[in-house]
Design a protein around this motif. Structure first.
Motif, PDB file in Angstrom:
ATOM      1  N   VAL A 216       9.252   6.330  -1.378  1.00  0.00           N
ATOM      2  CA  VAL A 216       7.899   6.866  -1.515  1.00  0.00           C
ATOM      3  C   VAL A 216       6.899   5.725  -1.400  1.00  0.00           C
ATOM      4  O   VAL A 216       7.011   4.712  -2.104  1.00  0.00           O
ATOM      5  N   ALA A 217       5.931   5.873  -0.481  1.00  0.00           N
ATOM      6  CA  ALA A 217       4.882   4.873  -0.297  1.00  0.00           C
ATOM      7  C   ALA A 217       3.646   5.286  -1.095  1.00  0.00           C
ATOM      8  O   ALA A 217       3.215   6.442  -1.044  1.00  0.00           O
ATOM      9  N   PHE A 218       3.094   4.327  -1.829  1.00  0.00           N
ATOM     10  CA  PHE A 218       1.861   4.540  -2.583  1.00  0.00           C
ATOM     11  C   PHE A 218       0.816   3.588  -2.013  1.00  0.00           C
ATOM     12  O   PHE A 218       1.059   2.378  -1.930  1.00  0.00           O
ATOM     13  N   CYS A 219      -0.333   4.116  -1.625  1.00  0.00           N
ATOM     14  CA  CYS A 219      -1.299   3.263  -0.956  1.00  0.00           C
ATOM     15  C   CYS A 219      -2.740   3.600  -1.352  1.00  0.00           C
ATOM     16  O   CYS A 219      -3.042   4.726  -1.760  1.00  0.00           O
ATOM     17  N   HIS A 220      -3.569   2.582  -1.230  1.00  0.00           N
ATOM     18  CA  HIS A 220      -5.007   2.723  -1.442  1.00  0.00           C
ATOM     19  C   HIS A 220      -5.699   2.248  -0.178  1.00  0.00           C
ATOM     20  O   HIS A 220      -6.462   1.276  -0.181  1.00  0.00           O
ATOM     21  N   ALA A 221      -5.401   2.934   0.917  1.00  0.00           N
ATOM     22  CA  ALA A 221      -6.023   2.598   2.198  1.00  0.00           C
ATOM     23  C   ALA A 221      -7.480   3.055   2.182  1.00  0.00           C
ATOM     24  O   ALA A 221      -7.816   4.096   1.617  1.00  0.00           O
TER      25      ALA A 221
ATOM     26  N   GLU B  73      -0.287   8.302   7.319  1.00  0.00           N
ATOM     27  CA  GLU B  73       1.143   8.452   7.604  1.00  0.00           C
ATOM     28  C   GLU B  73       1.451   8.015   9.031  1.00  0.00           C
ATOM     29  O   GLU B  73       2.462   7.344   9.280  1.00  0.00           O
ATOM     30  N   GLU B  74       0.566   8.352   9.956  1.00  0.00           N
ATOM     31  CA  GLU B  74       0.764   7.953  11.353  1.00  0.00           C
ATOM     32  C   GLU B  74       0.685   6.434  11.490  1.00  0.00           C
ATOM     33  O   GLU B  74       1.482   5.824  12.202  1.00  0.00           O
ATOM     34  N   TRP B  75      -0.264   5.795  10.787  1.00  0.00           N
ATOM     35  CA  TRP B  75      -0.394   4.339  10.837  1.00  0.00           C
ATOM     36  C   TRP B  75       0.844   3.667  10.258  1.00  0.00           C
ATOM     37  O   TRP B  75       1.366   2.698  10.835  1.00  0.00           O
ATOM     38  N   LEU B  76       1.330   4.147   9.129  1.00  0.00           N
ATOM     39  CA  LEU B  76       2.537   3.569   8.536  1.00  0.00           C
ATOM     40  C   LEU B  76       3.735   3.728   9.465  1.00  0.00           C
ATOM     41  O   LEU B  76       4.575   2.822   9.567  1.00  0.00           O
ATOM     42  N   ASP B  77       3.812   4.855  10.149  1.00  0.00           N
ATOM     43  CA  ASP B  77       4.908   5.071  11.094  1.00  0.00           C
ATOM     44  C   ASP B  77       4.797   4.121  12.286  1.00  0.00           C
ATOM     45  O   ASP B  77       5.785   3.514  12.712  1.00  0.00           O
ATOM     46  N   ASP B  78       3.568   3.956  12.815  1.00  0.00           N
ATOM     47  CA  ASP B  78       3.363   3.063  13.958  1.00  0.00           C
ATOM     48  C   ASP B  78       3.691   1.615  13.602  1.00  0.00           C
ATOM     49  O   ASP B  78       4.195   0.860  14.430  1.00  0.00           O
ATOM     50  N   PHE B  79       3.375   1.205  12.351  1.00  0.00           N
ATOM     51  CA  PHE B  79       3.562  -0.177  11.936  1.00  0.00           C
ATOM     52  C   PHE B  79       4.828  -0.371  11.095  1.00  0.00           C
ATOM     53  O   PHE B  79       4.973  -1.411  10.448  1.00  0.00           O
ATOM     54  N   SER B  80       5.712   0.594  11.106  1.00  0.00           N
ATOM     55  CA  SER B  80       6.890   0.526  10.236  1.00  0.00           C
ATOM     56  C   SER B  80       7.753  -0.695  10.527  1.00  0.00           C
ATOM     57  O   SER B  80       8.284  -1.332   9.603  1.00  0.00           O
TER      58      SER B  80
ATOM     59  N   LEU C 276       5.841  -3.803   9.231  1.00  0.00           N
ATOM     60  CA  LEU C 276       5.819  -3.807   7.770  1.00  0.00           C
ATOM     61  C   LEU C 276       7.218  -3.907   7.165  1.00  0.00           C
ATOM     62  O   LEU C 276       7.364  -4.275   5.993  1.00  0.00           O
ATOM     63  N   GLY C 277       8.239  -3.557   7.944  1.00  0.00           N
ATOM     64  CA  GLY C 277       9.600  -3.549   7.414  1.00  0.00           C
ATOM     65  C   GLY C 277       9.847  -2.380   6.466  1.00  0.00           C
ATOM     66  O   GLY C 277      10.544  -2.532   5.457  1.00  0.00           O
ATOM     67  N   LEU C 278       9.286  -1.219   6.806  1.00  0.00           N
ATOM     68  CA  LEU C 278       9.401  -0.059   5.927  1.00  0.00           C
ATOM     69  C   LEU C 278      10.682   0.712   6.191  1.00  0.00           C
ATOM     70  O   LEU C 278      11.118   0.846   7.342  1.00  0.00           O
ATOM     71  N   PRO C 279      11.281   1.278   5.163  1.00  0.00           N
ATOM     72  CA  PRO C 279      12.396   2.203   5.365  1.00  0.00           C
ATOM     73  C   PRO C 279      11.859   3.566   5.776  1.00  0.00           C
ATOM     74  O   PRO C 279      10.635   3.773   5.851  1.00  0.00           O
ATOM     75  N   ALA C 280      12.740   4.499   6.043  1.00  0.00           N
ATOM     76  CA  ALA C 280      12.306   5.873   6.305  1.00  0.00           C
ATOM     77  C   ALA C 280      11.663   6.429   5.036  1.00  0.00           C
ATOM     78  O   ALA C 280      12.240   6.367   3.953  1.00  0.00           O
ATOM     79  N   LEU C 281      10.444   6.954   5.182  1.00  0.00           N
ATOM     80  CA  LEU C 281       9.683   7.422   4.023  1.00  0.00           C
ATOM     81  C   LEU C 281       9.848   8.919   3.826  1.00  0.00           C
ATOM     82  O   LEU C 281       9.818   9.696   4.781  1.00  0.00           O
ATOM     83  N   ARG C 282      10.014   9.317   2.566  1.00  0.00           N
ATOM     84  CA  ARG C 282      10.103  10.738   2.237  1.00  0.00           C
ATOM     85  C   ARG C 282       8.752  11.291   1.792  1.00  0.00           C
ATOM     86  O   ARG C 282       8.513  12.488   1.859  1.00  0.00           O
ATOM     87  N   ALA C 283       7.864  10.407   1.326  1.00  0.00           N
ATOM     88  CA  ALA C 283       6.540  10.852   0.892  1.00  0.00           C
ATOM     89  C   ALA C 283       5.560   9.705   0.996  1.00  0.00           C
ATOM     90  O   ALA C 283       5.925   8.531   0.864  1.00  0.00           O
ATOM     91  N   VAL C 284       4.288  10.050   1.210  1.00  0.00           N
ATOM     92  CA  VAL C 284       3.187   9.101   1.210  1.00  0.00           C
ATOM     93  C   VAL C 284       2.149   9.604   0.218  1.00  0.00           C
ATOM     94  O   VAL C 284       1.684  10.740   0.319  1.00  0.00           O
TER      95      VAL C 284
END
Length: 353
Positions: free
Chosen positions: A244-249, A264-271, A274-282
């Protein structure tokens, strides 16, 4: 307490032991000291602290702004105990982690009823409280038109008290490092001070120009949360708990769900960057809105509301935005993976209507 210690030391110790034991009676019993002796010493210590002559050993302020805020909070919730009694004890968990996320308190403009409900409802069975940014309003550092005067020491006293109460109620508190309101302090300092003075301030605060982040270090169970990329770059407005990603964009839209989808689209584009895992929630703070939006095949997009009062500027003739909602979100993670069925939004101001 040794008779050879100076009177000022005795007064300082009276403040500290009463805080540690939760009251004068408990502290007197623990020290095998007459109640009347410790009571008189504690009263004298408070008087000296209000005049700025002494402070407690751990740096929790006891001056006039803090005392006023403490008295208001005690009266508001009918509290009987006195001062900080230490962090809450960890809950017993077996692979299931209860996470509550609340943000945008904008202290001292937080809603005390909302805070009291958060503590009473979620404190006894929550493992992690995540504070999603804009904890303090940084009112004195704002460049916008001010509709009221709030001195820095008054706001800082209110933040200290609130963080103290959350530390006592929740075993682990994670404070999202970056958000637009507290970041005002560093911006104003960099605008007005030369690098040598900035380095001097940072050396006194443990390396930060943000008073909120310096405040976090006073509490043993409150930790700064942010994200670090594989290349070592810090992303202070983003953190993860499990998947789960928590953000204050700093993204907002009058269209419900539009800001969430864009983030969510930005996090996916920059995954990859950023080195992000597959996210279940934002979970996105900042908007003060509330939404729970199923997205893609198995992803949730969440706006959890805020913990602040409605401000004067929000009711001006220049209409815009959406009405804010007071609330927070609670969820369970099992072995680091979100249990989607456990996600619950708590809409506090709707329940009080």
């Amino acid at each position: 307490m040794s008779a050879r210690k100076t009177p000022r030391r005795l007064l300082r110790e009276a403040l500290t032991v009463v805080r540690q034991h939760g009251g004068i009676a408990q502290a007197a019993a623990a020290l095998n000291m007459p109640y009347s002796t410790l009571q008189a010493r504690h009263r004298a210590a408070l008087a000296a602290a209000n005049q700025g002559h002494i402070e407690e050993d751990d740096g929790i302020p006891v001056g006039l702004p803090y005392e006023r805020e403490w008295a208001v909070w005690q009266q508001h919730i009918g509290m009987a105990k006195d001062r900080y009694t230490g962090p809450a004890r960890p809950r017993a968990t077996t692979g299931r982690l209860r996470v509550v996320a609340a943000g945008d308190f904008h202290v001292p403009f937080h809603d005390r009823d909302a805070v009291a409900e958060l503590i009473a409802r979620e404190g006894p069975h929550t493992d992690v409280l995540l504070l999603g940014g804009d904890f303090g309003d940084a009112h004195c550092a704002s460049t916008f038109i001010k509709y009221q005067t709030v001195r820095f020491e008054e706001e800082h006293a209110a933040k200290t008290l609130l963080l103290q109460e959350l530390s006592q109620a929740f075993p682990t508190v994670r404070y999202l490092a970056g958000s637009n309101h507290p970041d005002r302090f560093e911006k104003r300092l960099r605008e007005h001070l030369d690098p040598d003075l900035l380095n001097a301030i940072a050396s006194m605060t443990g390396g930060t120009l943000n008073p909120d982040l310096a405040l976090v270090r006073r509490f043993p169970n409150v930790e700064v949360a942010q994200w670090t990329t594989p290349d070592g770059h810090l992303v202070p407005w983003l953190t993860l708990v499990g998947d789960v990603a928590f953000c204050h964009a700093e993204k907002y839209s009058r269209t419900p769900g539009a800001a969430l989808r864009g983030i969510e689209e930005w996090l996916d584009d920059f995954s990859a960057t950023l080195g992000l895992p597959a996210l279940r929630a934002v979970v996105q703070f900042h908007t003060h809105a509330m939404a729970l939006l199923p997205w893609r095949a198995n992803t949730l997009l969440i706006e959890p509301g805020c913990m602040a009062q409605v401000q004067q500027y929000q009711l001006g003739a220049k209409l815009g935005g959406r009405p804010q909602r007071q609330g927070y979100v609670a969820m369970d993670l099992v072995d680091g993976h979100l249990d989607i069925g456990s996600v619950r939004l708590r809409w506090l101001d709707a329940e009080r209507r």
